[in-house]
Design a protein around this motif. Sequence first.
Motif, PDB file in Angstrom:
ATOM      1  N   LEU A  47     -14.876   7.528  16.317  1.00 11.57           N
ATOM      2  CA  LEU A  47     -14.525   8.694  15.513  1.00 11.57           C
ATOM      3  C   LEU A  47     -15.342   9.926  15.862  1.00 11.57           C
ATOM      4  N   PHE A  67     -16.978  13.822  12.857  1.00 12.65           N
ATOM      5  CA  PHE A  67     -15.806  13.342  12.140  1.00 12.65           C
ATOM      6  C   PHE A  67     -15.884  13.593  10.639  1.00 12.65           C
ATOM      7  N   SER A  68     -17.016  13.314  10.039  1.00  4.80           N
ATOM      8  CA  SER A  68     -17.127  13.354   8.576  1.00  4.80           C
ATOM      9  C   SER A  68     -17.349  14.746   7.999  1.00  4.80           C
ATOM     10  N   ASP A 106     -15.518  17.462   7.559  1.00  2.54           N
ATOM     11  CA  ASP A 106     -14.500  18.080   6.709  1.00  2.54           C
ATOM     12  C   ASP A 106     -13.871  17.119   5.708  1.00  2.54           C
ATOM     13  N   LEU A 107     -14.470  15.984   5.494  1.00  2.00           N
ATOM     14  CA  LEU A 107     -13.902  15.004   4.571  1.00  2.00           C
ATOM     15  C   LEU A 107     -14.278  15.338   3.135  1.00  2.00           C
ATOM     16  N   ASP A 137      -8.160  12.591   2.970  1.00  2.00           N
ATOM     17  CA  ASP A 137      -8.679  13.233   4.194  1.00  2.00           C
ATOM     18  C   ASP A 137      -9.194  12.175   5.165  1.00  2.00           C
ATOM     19  N   LEU A 138      -9.930  11.228   4.644  1.00  2.00           N
ATOM     20  CA  LEU A 138     -10.482  10.152   5.466  1.00  2.00           C
ATOM     21  C   LEU A 138      -9.357   9.331   6.093  1.00  2.00           C
ATOM     22  N   ARG A 184      -6.204  10.168   6.634  1.00  2.00           N
ATOM     23  CA  ARG A 184      -5.447  10.973   7.598  1.00  2.00           C
ATOM     24  C   ARG A 184      -6.171  11.097   8.931  1.00  2.00           C
ATOM     25  N   GLN A 185      -7.436  11.421   8.857  1.00  2.00           N
ATOM     26  CA  GLN A 185      -8.189  11.627  10.094  1.00  2.00           C
ATOM     27  C   GLN A 185      -8.369  10.329  10.875  1.00  2.00           C
ATOM     28  N   GLU A 187      -5.117   9.605  12.629  1.00  2.00           N
ATOM     29  CA  GLU A 187      -4.948  10.446  13.813  1.00  2.00           C
ATOM     30  C   GLU A 187      -5.745   9.898  14.990  1.00  2.00           C
ATOM     31  N   HIS A 188      -6.935   9.381  14.742  1.00  2.00           N
ATOM     32  CA  HIS A 188      -7.763   8.834  15.813  1.00  2.00           C
ATOM     33  C   HIS A 188      -7.232   7.498  16.321  1.00  2.00           C
TER      34      HIS A 188
END
Length: 82
Positions: A58, A62-63, A65-66, A71-72, A74-75, A78-79
């Motif tokens: 990640l 990575f963290s 903008d959580l 949010d977690l 979704r991101q 995506e990864h």
Amino acid sequence: MSSIVIDGRISEVLKEIAELPESFEISAEQDLKADLNIDSLKLIDIVVQVEAVLDVELGDEFSRDLVTVGDLQRQVSEHVGA
């Protein structure tokens, strides 16, 4: 990997790190800090565990903008490419 599998594994990690009961319901709208009492150190632990559980890298930022569980999820999706 499906988003249902990803979301379930993320919920398991959140419950473990936040020391929540197994019966606690995790929802996408919950605020990581306000609702789950996740501080910055716990968030790092979550990222490390999610990386291990889902076998994904990640990254260090990575963290940043959580805010919410969603949010977690979704991101991570995506990864993982789900």
